[in-house]
Design an enzyme around this catalytic site. Structure first.
Site, PDB file in Angstrom:
ATOM      1  N   GLY A  80      31.391   3.013 -55.952  1.00  0.00           N
ATOM      2  CA  GLY A  80      29.959   2.850 -55.774  1.00  0.00           C
ATOM      3  C   GLY A  80      29.105   3.882 -56.479  1.00  0.00           C
ATOM      4  N   HIS A  81      29.172   5.128 -56.030  1.00  0.00           N
ATOM      5  CA  HIS A  81      28.250   6.156 -56.520  1.00  0.00           C
ATOM      6  C   HIS A  81      28.261   6.256 -58.036  1.00  0.00           C
ATOM      7  CE1 HIS A  81      27.047  10.315 -57.564  1.00  0.00           C
ATOM      8  NE2 HIS A  81      26.137  10.107 -56.652  1.00  0.00           N
ATOM      9  N   ASP A 100      25.542   1.414 -51.584  1.00  0.00           N
ATOM     10  CA  ASP A 100      24.814   2.378 -50.754  1.00  0.00           C
ATOM     11  C   ASP A 100      23.728   3.125 -51.519  1.00  0.00           C
ATOM     12  OD1 ASP A 100      26.483   1.690 -48.703  1.00  0.00           O
ATOM     13  OD2 ASP A 100      27.552   3.595 -48.618  1.00  0.00           O
ATOM     14  N   HIS A 101      24.063   3.586 -52.719  1.00  0.00           N
ATOM     15  CA  HIS A 101      23.148   4.516 -53.376  1.00  0.00           C
ATOM     16  C   HIS A 101      22.006   3.830 -54.112  1.00  0.00           C
ATOM     17  CE1 HIS A 101      25.186   7.914 -51.844  1.00  0.00           C
ATOM     18  NE2 HIS A 101      26.341   7.412 -52.235  1.00  0.00           N
ATOM     19  N   ARG A 136      20.752   6.821 -43.653  1.00  0.00           N
ATOM     20  CA  ARG A 136      20.241   7.526 -44.835  1.00  0.00           C
ATOM     21  C   ARG A 136      20.167   6.639 -46.072  1.00  0.00           C
ATOM     22  NH1 ARG A 136      25.019  11.857 -45.941  1.00  0.00           N
ATOM     23  NH2 ARG A 136      24.682  12.166 -43.699  1.00  0.00           N
ATOM     24  N   HIS A 137      20.941   5.570 -46.089  1.00  0.00           N
ATOM     25  CA  HIS A 137      20.833   4.646 -47.225  1.00  0.00           C
ATOM     26  C   HIS A 137      20.781   3.203 -46.730  1.00  0.00           C
ATOM     27  CE1 HIS A 137      25.151   5.305 -46.680  1.00  0.00           C
ATOM     28  NE2 HIS A 137      25.131   6.430 -47.344  1.00  0.00           N
ATOM     29  N   GLU A 154      42.835   2.127 -46.891  1.00  0.00           N
ATOM     30  CA  GLU A 154      42.199   2.517 -48.147  1.00  0.00           C
ATOM     31  C   GLU A 154      42.509   3.987 -48.383  1.00  0.00           C
ATOM     32  OE1 GLU A 154      37.843   2.832 -50.346  1.00  0.00           O
ATOM     33  OE2 GLU A 154      38.171   1.299 -48.810  1.00  0.00           O
ATOM     34  N   THR A 187      28.664  13.229 -48.444  1.00  0.00           N
ATOM     35  CA  THR A 187      29.449  12.015 -48.600  1.00  0.00           C
ATOM     36  C   THR A 187      30.706  12.173 -47.773  1.00  0.00           C
ATOM     37  OG1 THR A 187      30.458  10.500 -50.218  1.00  0.00           O
ATOM     38  CG2 THR A 187      30.691  12.858 -50.644  1.00  0.00           C
ATOM     39  N   THR A 188      31.467  11.112 -47.605  1.00  0.00           N
ATOM     40  CA  THR A 188      32.688  11.185 -46.814  1.00  0.00           C
ATOM     41  C   THR A 188      33.622  12.214 -47.424  1.00  0.00           C
ATOM     42  OG1 THR A 188      32.431   8.848 -46.277  1.00  0.00           O
ATOM     43  CG2 THR A 188      34.570   9.838 -45.828  1.00  0.00           C
ATOM     44  N   ARG A 223      11.733   7.053 -51.587  1.00  0.00           N
ATOM     45  CA  ARG A 223      10.295   6.870 -51.692  1.00  0.00           C
ATOM     46  C   ARG A 223       9.738   5.945 -50.610  1.00  0.00           C
ATOM     47  NH1 ARG A 223       7.013   6.060 -57.356  1.00  0.00           N
ATOM     48  NH2 ARG A 223       4.939   5.793 -56.465  1.00  0.00           N
ATOM     49  N   HIS A 242      37.073   6.373 -53.809  1.00  0.00           N
ATOM     50  CA  HIS A 242      36.287   7.599 -53.636  1.00  0.00           C
ATOM     51  C   HIS A 242      36.357   8.445 -54.909  1.00  0.00           C
ATOM     52  CE1 HIS A 242      33.816  10.192 -51.084  1.00  0.00           C
ATOM     53  NE2 HIS A 242      34.314  11.179 -51.811  1.00  0.00           N
ATOM     54  N   GLY A 243      35.206   8.547 -55.567  1.00  0.00           N
ATOM     55  CA  GLY A 243      35.070   9.414 -56.731  1.00  0.00           C
ATOM     56  C   GLY A 243      35.581   8.850 -58.030  1.00  0.00           C
ATOM     57  N   GLU A 245      31.593  -0.401 -44.094  1.00  0.00           N
ATOM     58  CA  GLU A 245      32.136   0.910 -43.747  1.00  0.00           C
ATOM     59  C   GLU A 245      31.384   1.431 -42.531  1.00  0.00           C
ATOM     60  OE1 GLU A 245      31.940   3.443 -47.156  1.00  0.00           O
ATOM     61  OE2 GLU A 245      33.708   2.547 -48.079  1.00  0.00           O
ATOM     62  N   ASN A 274      30.284  -0.712 -54.042  1.00  0.00           N
ATOM     63  CA  ASN A 274      29.510  -0.109 -52.954  1.00  0.00           C
ATOM     64  C   ASN A 274      28.067   0.083 -53.427  1.00  0.00           C
ATOM     65  OD1 ASN A 274      28.268   1.871 -51.218  1.00  0.00           O
ATOM     66  ND2 ASN A 274      30.300   2.334 -50.422  1.00  0.00           N
ATOM     67  N   ARG A 309      25.378   4.188 -41.902  1.00  0.00           N
ATOM     68  CA  ARG A 309      25.559   5.472 -41.231  1.00  0.00           C
ATOM     69  C   ARG A 309      24.667   5.591 -39.999  1.00  0.00           C
ATOM     70  NH1 ARG A 309      27.841  10.073 -43.506  1.00  0.00           N
ATOM     71  NH2 ARG A 309      28.897   9.746 -45.513  1.00  0.00           N
ATOM     72  N   HIS A 315      27.986   1.120 -46.359  1.00  0.00           N
ATOM     73  CA  HIS A 315      28.261   2.050 -45.262  1.00  0.00           C
ATOM     74  C   HIS A 315      26.986   2.228 -44.447  1.00  0.00           C
ATOM     75  CE1 HIS A 315      29.941   6.296 -44.039  1.00  0.00           C
ATOM     76  NE2 HIS A 315      29.584   5.553 -42.992  1.00  0.00           N
TER      77      HIS A 315
END
Length: 262
Positions: free
Chosen positions: A221-222, A14-15, A54-55, A156, A105-106, A23, A199-200, A75, A12, A50, A48
């Site tokens: 991802g994160h 996203d981040h 936001r990302h 998932e 986050t989700t 920025r 997730h996580g 996503e 992922n 959204r 994802h």
């Protein structure tokens, strides 16, 4: 059940986009990150889109679909706007997730059972377009049954509660959550669903999940983007790929603790 020989890794990105958007401008480019992920051993790219952008932004989805050879897993919330975007871009898969504007986050799995009638036409329209539909759910039998009833191809499993307990050294809760994930993976596969998880997940928590033989894909991802600050994105993905492969080859893995920290 013997583990399948290869557990797919969906990265992922996203981040990477979160950092870019902090920025403004175009750097760092999430599409470049997707290319790095592909070279480092990722089997797919997850993004994802959204409601508040936001990302990931709309242009990122278009570029990922057009420029990256790996399957794209979009996503998305089950909203008319996101459905229209998915039908326009036709990613390999769409993972329907719950979404609240104020969440960081989700926060949990989709209530596929409670939202069955609302989700049914969304799943049908995506499927009719040839898009594989995934539902991001908690490891609960009623949610698995709802996913099967809806005609979803994939579930998932939300691994956040397991990861939180493991990292907090709450061993009894960790073990209970791992047992729930293992049971849901078995039940989902028996129902004919393809079972993913995510997730996580971190280097310290991924091995027991990767060892579950019914799982075919993990989405991470994160943590990988955060770890990239210290080791580079290529290095963080390659290490995650190695830990997953070792766990899958062994068929089982000890639950995370001080004795097996990597």
């Amino acid at each position: 059940m013997s583990p399948t020989p290869h557990l797919r890794l969906g990265v992922n990105i996203d981040h990477v986009a979160t950092i870019r958007n902090a920025r403004g401008g175009e750097h760092p480019d999430p599409v470049r990150a997707a290319r790095v992920a592909a070279a480092a051993g990722a089997d797919g790219i997850t993004a994802h889109l959204r409601e508040d952008r936001r990302h990931i932004r709309d242009g990122d989805i278009a570029r990922l679909k057009g420029e990256i050879g790996l399957p794209l897993n979009l996503e998305m919330a089950a909203t008319p706007e996101m459905l229209d975007i998915a039908l326009r871009h036709v990613p390999n898969a769409c993972c329907i997730v719950p979404e609240r504007r104020e969440e960081v986050t989700t926060e949990g799995g989709l209530d596929a059972a409670g939202l069955h009638n609302y989700l049914a036409p969304v799943v049908a329209r995506l499927s009719d377009k040839g898009i594989r539909v995934s539902l991001f759910i908690n490891a609960e039998t009623r949610q698995l049954e709802a996913a099967r009833s809806l005609g979803a191809h994939i579930v998932e499993l939300h691994t956040g509660a397991y990861c939180d307990a493991a990292l907090a050294h709450e061993n009894a809760k960790r073990d209970a959550e791992m047992a729930r994930l293992a049971g849901a993976a078995r039940n989902g596969a028996a129902m004919g669903l393809e079972v993913h998880a995510g997730h996580g997940l971190t280097f310290d928590t991924v091995a027991p999940v990767a060892a579950l033989p019914e799982l075919t894909e993990l989405n991470i991802g994160h943590f990988l983007v955060g770890e990239a600050i210290f080791t580079g994105l290529d290095g963080s993905i390659r290490r995650m790929r190695m830990v997953m492969d070792e766990a899958r080859a062994g068929g089982r893995a000890a639950l995370p603790g001080a004795e097996d920290r990597r």
